[in-house]
Design an enzyme around this catalytic site. Structure first.
Site, short mmCIF file in Angstrom:
data_model
loop_
_atom_site.label_atom_id
_atom_site.label_comp_id
_atom_site.label_asym_id
_atom_site.label_seq_id
_atom_site.Cartn_x
_atom_site.Cartn_y
_atom_site.Cartn_z
N GLU A 1 0.84 -1.20 0.00
CA GLU A 1 0.00 0.00 0.00
C GLU A 1 0.88 1.25 0.00
O GLU A 1 1.92 1.27 0.66
CB GLU A 1 -0.87 -0.05 1.27
CG GLU A 1 -2.02 0.89 1.28
CD GLU A 1 -2.87 0.75 2.57
OE1 GLU A 1 -3.25 -0.38 2.94
OE2 GLU A 1 -3.11 1.79 3.20
N ASP B 1 0.25 5.30 0.65
CA ASP B 1 -0.84 6.15 1.16
C ASP B 1 -0.55 7.64 1.19
O ASP B 1 0.49 8.06 1.69
CB ASP B 1 -1.07 5.84 2.66
CG ASP B 1 -1.68 4.50 2.91
OD1 ASP B 1 -2.30 3.95 2.01
OD2 ASP B 1 -1.52 4.01 4.05
N GLU C 1 -2.85 10.56 3.10
CA GLU C 1 -4.07 10.82 3.87
C GLU C 1 -4.04 12.28 4.32
O GLU C 1 -3.04 12.73 4.86
CB GLU C 1 -4.15 9.92 5.10
CG GLU C 1 -4.57 8.51 4.77
CD GLU C 1 -4.86 7.69 6.02
OE1 GLU C 1 -5.96 7.15 6.15
OE2 GLU C 1 -3.96 7.62 6.88
N ARG D 1 5.32 3.06 8.64
CA ARG D 1 6.38 3.87 8.04
C ARG D 1 5.84 5.28 7.78
O ARG D 1 5.90 5.79 6.66
CB ARG D 1 6.84 3.24 6.73
CG ARG D 1 7.41 1.85 6.89
CD ARG D 1 8.14 1.42 5.63
NE ARG D 1 8.75 0.12 5.79
CZ ARG D 1 8.21 -1.03 5.38
NH1 ARG D 1 7.05 -1.04 4.77
NH2 ARG D 1 8.85 -2.16 5.56
#
Ligand SMILES: *[C@@H]1O[C@H](CO)[C@@H](O)[C@H](O)[C@H]1NC(C)=O
Length: 284
Positions: free
Chosen positions: A105, A107, A109, A133
């Site tokens: 994944e 990301d 956000e 991470r």
């Protein structure tokens, strides 16, 4: 006659997309063709002839979408305009992900804030089902006033996060030191707008202000560019350089340092409290 011309027009369009992909040039998308609205009912919308998408959140539900296709490597650009005003407690997640317990994944956000206070851009990389991470940043502009481009360059050598073509984070392939790197599982592109006021805003101190609902985020100019297999074919701007190349050029490195020095507010790689026994291998 009408149906004849529209179906041949459609065929031509499909041919051109295939040609574009074959030639390794960017394909600028249409939300109807490229995405499914997955949840939230009418709160997720495609409009403007497929050129725009919006997600909304109200007290009952958020909403989300997912790409129809899966991608393995490439440069993925999207322009977002985030929830304006008092967006505290809202989270706009925009990410790539494969599936299953050992999923990978990448990301972005965006954690909303009360009016006038900065958003936090939270990033993470999961490999083989394991994340932890996190790096977080403030932005050097108000992400709710205009559209800005958020990009992921995903190559076998590294993953680069970019904001308006400025690299903010690079996750290098450190497989030779035993750190798994996402390179065998294709990913879809996801986004969702949801209420996370239990953790997003200073540990739940600030609650979403439902009198301001619905909260809405906008998307446009989705574009995927394949990673070219031959260097001679590469094209595309990357902070005045060439993003297809395997190393950041001097200007991109300078921009990255500028962001990390002035706008980075959390980096797991320097969090001694969290890693008293020593930092994760990829941090060294
Ligand atoms: C919101 O703004 C405050 C004050 O500037 C800041 O401390 C905080 O990190 C910001 N972001 C969130 C998600 O609370």
């Amino acid at each position: 006659m009408g149906s004849f011309s529209s179906s041949s027009g459609q065929k031509l369009a499909i041919c051109m997309v295939e040609l574009a992909v074959l030639m390794g040039v960017a394909y600028g998308g249409n939300f109807y063709q490229d995405f499914d609205l997955t949840w939230g009912g009418q709160r997720a919308k495609i409009f403007g002839g497929g050129q725009m998408l919006s997600l909304s959140l109200d007290k009952t539900s958020g909403s989300g979408f997912v790409s129809k296709k899966e991608y393995l490597f490439g440069r993925i650009d999207m322009q977002l305009k985030l929830v304006a005003g008092n967006s505290a407690g809202t989270v706009t997640a925009y990410y790539l992900s494969s599936q299953g317990p050992t999923h990978d994944e990448i990301d972005f956000e965006f954690l909303g804030n009360v009016s006038g206070d900065p958003y936090i851009l939270h990033t993470n990389v999961f490999t083989q089902g394991k994340g932890n991470r996190e790096q977080q940043f403030y932005l050097w502009f108000d992400p709710t006033r205009n559209f800005h481009t958020y990009s992921i360059i995903w190559k076998p050598q590294h993953i680069t996060f970019l904001v308006d073509n400025t690299p903010i984070r690079v996750f290098n392939n450190a497989e030779n030191r035993g750190v798994p790197f996402p390179k065998n599982q294709a990913m879809r592109i996801y986004s969702s707008l949801w209420n996370a006021d239990d953790w997003a805003t200073r540990g739940g101190l600030v609650k979403a202000d439902w009198s301001k609902a619905p909260f809405t985020a906008y998307y446009r100019k989705f574009q995927v560019t394949p990673v070219s297999s031959s260097r001679s074919r590469s094209s595309g701007e990357f902070a005045n350089g060439d993003w297809q190349s395997n190393a950041l050029d001097a200007n991109a490195r300078r921009r990255l340092r500028w962001v990390q020095k002035n706008f980075m507010i959390y980096n797991y790689c320097t969090d001694l409290k969290r890693f008293p026994q020593g930092f994760p291998t990829e941090c060294k």
